[in-house]
Design a protein around this motif. Structure first.
Motif, short mmCIF file in Angstrom:
data_model
loop_
_atom_site.label_atom_id
_atom_site.label_comp_id
_atom_site.label_asym_id
_atom_site.label_seq_id
_atom_site.Cartn_x
_atom_site.Cartn_y
_atom_site.Cartn_z
N ARG A 7 0.82 -1.20 0.00
CA ARG A 7 0.00 0.00 0.00
C ARG A 7 0.85 1.25 0.00
O ARG A 7 1.97 1.26 0.52
N ARG A 8 0.30 2.33 -0.62
CA ARG A 8 1.08 3.55 -0.71
C ARG A 8 0.58 4.62 0.26
O ARG A 8 1.33 5.55 0.57
N VAL A 18 3.41 7.34 0.27
CA VAL A 18 4.78 7.11 0.76
C VAL A 18 5.81 7.14 -0.35
O VAL A 18 6.98 7.43 -0.11
N THR A 19 5.43 6.84 -1.59
CA THR A 19 6.44 6.86 -2.66
C THR A 19 6.92 8.28 -2.95
O THR A 19 7.98 8.48 -3.53
N PHE A 34 7.71 10.27 -0.57
CA PHE A 34 8.64 10.63 0.53
C PHE A 34 10.03 10.08 0.23
O PHE A 34 10.48 9.13 0.84
N SER A 35 10.70 10.65 -0.76
CA SER A 35 12.04 10.14 -1.09
C SER A 35 13.04 11.28 -1.09
O SER A 35 13.90 11.36 -1.93
N LYS A 50 16.80 10.47 -0.94
CA LYS A 50 17.46 10.03 -2.18
C LYS A 50 17.57 11.26 -3.08
O LYS A 50 16.70 11.52 -3.90
N ARG A 51 18.57 12.01 -2.93
CA ARG A 51 18.85 13.20 -3.74
C ARG A 51 17.62 13.88 -4.31
O ARG A 51 17.17 13.58 -5.41
N GLN A 80 19.70 1.85 -2.79
CA GLN A 80 19.01 2.96 -2.15
C GLN A 80 18.06 3.61 -3.16
O GLN A 80 18.38 4.59 -3.79
N THR A 81 16.84 3.05 -3.25
CA THR A 81 15.92 3.58 -4.26
C THR A 81 15.19 4.82 -3.78
O THR A 81 14.70 5.59 -4.58
N GLY A 82 15.05 4.95 -2.47
CA GLY A 82 14.29 6.07 -1.95
C GLY A 82 12.83 5.74 -1.72
O GLY A 82 12.09 6.54 -1.17
N PHE A 83 12.38 4.56 -2.16
CA PHE A 83 10.99 4.15 -1.94
C PHE A 83 10.90 3.32 -0.69
O PHE A 83 11.58 2.29 -0.57
N ILE A 84 10.07 3.75 0.19
CA ILE A 84 10.02 3.11 1.50
C ILE A 84 9.56 1.66 1.37
O ILE A 84 9.99 0.79 2.12
N ASN A 85 8.71 1.36 0.33
CA ASN A 85 8.22 -0.01 0.14
C ASN A 85 9.37 -0.96 -0.18
O ASN A 85 9.41 -2.08 0.30
N TYR A 121 12.44 -0.67 0.82
CA TYR A 121 13.18 -0.98 2.05
C TYR A 121 12.42 -2.01 2.87
O TYR A 121 13.00 -2.97 3.37
#
Lengths: 100, 627
Positions: free
Chosen positions: A25-26, A92-93, A95-96, A99-100, B600-605, B607
């Motif tokens: 889920r996102r 949540v996707t 929230f990155s 990552k730069r 390190q993709t940055g997507f919490i899923n 991880y």
């Protein structure tokens, strides 16, 4: 000794539902709810085994776990609110930022 | 007595600490403070020497410095006739030099710093002389080496001075390696470094080992006492202030090697080979250095070569096994060489730093007192009776002959002739003849704070040999005294008439002075000189260019060293191995980071996926184990 395996199966299914929810889920709130399901499934195992072994220690443990889980959820919700203020979304996707 | 001895040795160290820590506030008082503490040291030395003359020995270990199983190194001091003599010479001559330095260094930059170093130097020398074991001696040995480095390079802003300091340090260091090897051998075979233990066991060790030990120790002496082939640092050491030159050459440092050989007498006595090497190196150095002093024009460098030559004499004395003769010459030499250096310093002071004798001449009218004391010192070093140098030089030569070394005796006599010549060449050049002083320079007599030590040392140069060197009740007093600790090693093989030998050495000295007079004083002396130079032109060139020793060393050791350093160590090892290695370590870290970054993709899923995958693997592992 009575058969407690079906009870544990229920706990396992709950845990699996929670885990899959966290993974796929996102929506941040749904993720948090899935986490709650996982925690409670673990708590269910405590209670089941405590019941079948005839002691109360497992049930006492779960009371503590429930208290900790509540405070943890409060923190999680606070984070969700803050994230929404910053990004205007609870996906949540998005929230990155790490990552730069 | 042992606490008095400790106090006597530590007193210069106290002066050093005061001037070193509070030099900023002591200002002009620094010189007085430094001299006072040395004066205390000398005052305390007097009762100690009297105690030693009465035949007592103090050997006291204050505490255990190093303890390792059965092997212990104490920190201890030893007072016997040998070290008592050194104690007297070092404290007295250094005291005089300190007083002189108050006048000489007045107004120089770093006045307090100078006295700090000077006190430290004397302290190290006292430790060297008074230690009761080889390691305590070694601390002093290294201490004087270090102090010589900082004192020679005292004018560190001047490149030549800094280079000279470094040269002294590196050259003596080569010898120190020999000393260390010798001490290690002693530890290996004797299991102790205390003099008493080592000498008591010496006869039980195989002669070959003893010879190795003596030769290794002597290598240390070659470096420290400026013998061939490691003497090259000493002439350059003239870059330091004159009191330092006097201190290094007269009382401390260069005599350390002679003292060390005399101290190790029981070892050298068991090794005729080692002793012969000592005597031969001494004889060769005496002659070699004298030839280099013949043609020089630099006042202080002549004295430097003369020091090397005189140390050569001392080495002959201790090498032939007559230890007392070497120590006797050490003592008289300390007086007249300190006097020579300090008077040269007075001339230099008056001439505003000029040392080239071609710019002097006729100075006896300007500075009569300095002229007189310098002539006294030159007569002493030339071996003219009844001055002190005559007694000590004569006993060295006669003992060398009587102990069966006629060639060394001959070399010694020739050197005595050359010594007399170059010393009086220097006197005639500097103080007599017409004045060649440049316009606008007004040489003047030295101030009394400098003159008093000069006169004290002059009196010492005159009488000390006579007091110690005449026969009382059939034996010479200093021979008796030193032989308490270091008795003669080898029996006398020939007997010659002593009167004849004395006459020969007097003739050598007088002849030298006469030739110097002929070559520099009468009218037509110049044509005589140029005739001699033309006749012996190749030899003259060798002398004048100092046998090209510095150039040879440069070519043989320094240049290859530079090339290896630059081509191999720098451009190959440093750039291609060390620097490249450091770069590669960084590069590996970078590459690893680049590979790991993919995760390190940055997507919490993602991880969460990794976490659950890990959890599943662990669970699966346990399940497999259970089933």
């Amino acid at each position: 000794m009575e058969n407690y395996v079906p009870f544990l199966m229920v706990a396992f299914i709950l845990f699996a539902i929670g885990a899959i929810g966290v993974l796929v889920r996102r929506n941040f709130f749904v993720v948090l709810m899935s986490l709650e399901i996982m925690i409670n499934s673990a708590g269910l195992v405590f209670v089941i085994l405590s019941y079948f072994s005839g002691t109360v220690s497992g049930q006492v443990f779960f009371i503590f776990v429930a208290a900790v889980a509540a405070s943890e959820t409060a923190v999680g919700l606070a984070i969700a609110v803050l994230m929404y203020r910053v990004r205007h979304t609870v996906d949540v996707t998005e929230f990155s930022m790490m990552k730069r | 007595m042992e606490w008095l001895l400790l106090l006597c040795v530590l007193s210069p160290a106290v002066g050093c600490i005061i001037n070193g820590l509070f030099g900023r506030w002591t200002y002009r008082a620094a010189g007085v403070i430094g001299s006072t503490f040395l004066g205390i040291s000398f005052a305390l030395a007097v009762p100690l020497i009297i105690y030693a003359i009465q035949g007592h020995v103090v050997d006291y270990s204050y505490y255990h410095w190093i303890v390792s199983g059965k092997f212990t190194v104490p920190f201890g001091l030893r007072l016997d006739s040998l070290s008592a003599m050194m104690l007297g010479v070092v404290t007295f001559v250094s005291f005089m030099i300190h007083i002189y330095a108050i006048g000489y260094m007045g107004g120089h930059k770093g006045y307090a710093r100078f006295f700090t170093y000077l006190n430290l130097f004397v302290f190290a020398m006292l430790l060297l002389c008074m230690g009761n074991n080889y390691l305590t001696m070694f601390i002093g040995w290294e201490g004087v080496g270090f102090c010589s480095y900082i004192l020679i390079g005292y004018y560190y802003e001047k490149k030549t001075a800094a280079d000279a300091g470094r040269k002294a340090f590196v050259t003596t260091r080569i010898g120190d390696i020999g000393f260390i090897v010798g001490v290690l051998f002693i530890i290996l075979y004797f299991g102790s470094v205390k003099f008493t233990d080592v000498f008591a066991q010496a006869h039980m060790i195989s002669p070959a080992i003893i010879t190795i030990i003596t030769l290794a120790l002597f290598l240390g002496a070659i470096g420290k006492s400026a013998q061939f082939p490691l003497y090259v640092w000493l002439p350059d050491a003239m870059e330091g202030p004159t009191p330092v030159s006097a201190l290094i050459h007269a009382a401390t440092m260069v005599t350390a090697g002679v003292y060390m050989v005399a101290r190790s007498a029981p070892l050298y006595a068991l090794s005729p080979t080692g002793s012969l090497v000592v005597a031969s190196v001494g004889a060769f150095t005496a002659l070699f250095a004298a030839t280099m002093a013949l043609t020089h024009f630099d006042l202080k460098r002549i004295l430097a070569y003369s020091t090397i030559s005189q140390i050569g004499y001392m080495m002959i004395g201790v090498g032939v096994g007559a230890y007392w003769t070497g120590m006797f010459h050490l003592m008289t030499h300390a007086f007249f060489k300190a006097l020579l250096f300090l008077s040269a310093g007075a001339v230099m002071h008056a001439m505003h730093g000029v040392l080239d004798m071609r710019l002097m001449g006729g100075l006896r009218h300007k500075m009569p007192q300095v002229c007189i004391v310098m002539i006294i010192a030159s007569l002493a070093i030339a071996g003219i009776p009844p001055l002190s140098g005559f007694f000590s030089k004569d006993v060295i030569l006669s003992e060398a002959l009587m102990l069966g070394h006629p060639i060394i005796w001959l070399v010694g006599v020739v050197t005595a002739f050359m010594t007399a010549f170059y010393m009086f060449r220097m006197i005639f050049f500097t103080f007599f003849g017409e004045s060649r002083v440049p316009e606008g320079m007004h040489p003047h007599e030295a101030p009394s704070v400098m003159l008093v030590p000069l006169w004290v040392l002059a009196v010492g140069s005159i009488v000390i040999g006579g007091i110690l060197g005449v026969k009382v009740h059939g034996h010479i007093s200093i021979e008796h005294f030193i032989s308490l600790t270091s008795p003669n090693a080898f029996p006398i093989v020939h007997k010659y008439s002593e009167t004849l030998l004395i006459i020969i050495s007097i003739i050598a000295g007088v002849l030298g002075i006469a030739v110097a007079w002929l070559a520099y004083i009468p009218k037509g002396a110049f044509s005589f000189r140029s005739f001699v130079v033309r006749t012996f032109h190749p030899l003259y060139r060798c002398f004048f260019n100092l046998w090209w020793v510095d150039e040879i060393y440069n070519f043989l050791f320094c240049r290859p060293f530079w090339h290896v350093s630059e081509r191999f160590l720098w451009k190959a090892v440093d750039v291609k191995v060390i620097d490249a290695g450091v770069d590669d370590v960084g590069r590996v870290a970078g590459l690893t980071g680049r590979a790991v970054r993919i995760l390190q993709t940055g997507f919490i899923n993602n991880y969460a996926c990794w976490v659950s995958a890990g959890a599943l693997i662990i669970c699966g592992w346990y399940l497999l184990k259970i089933m």
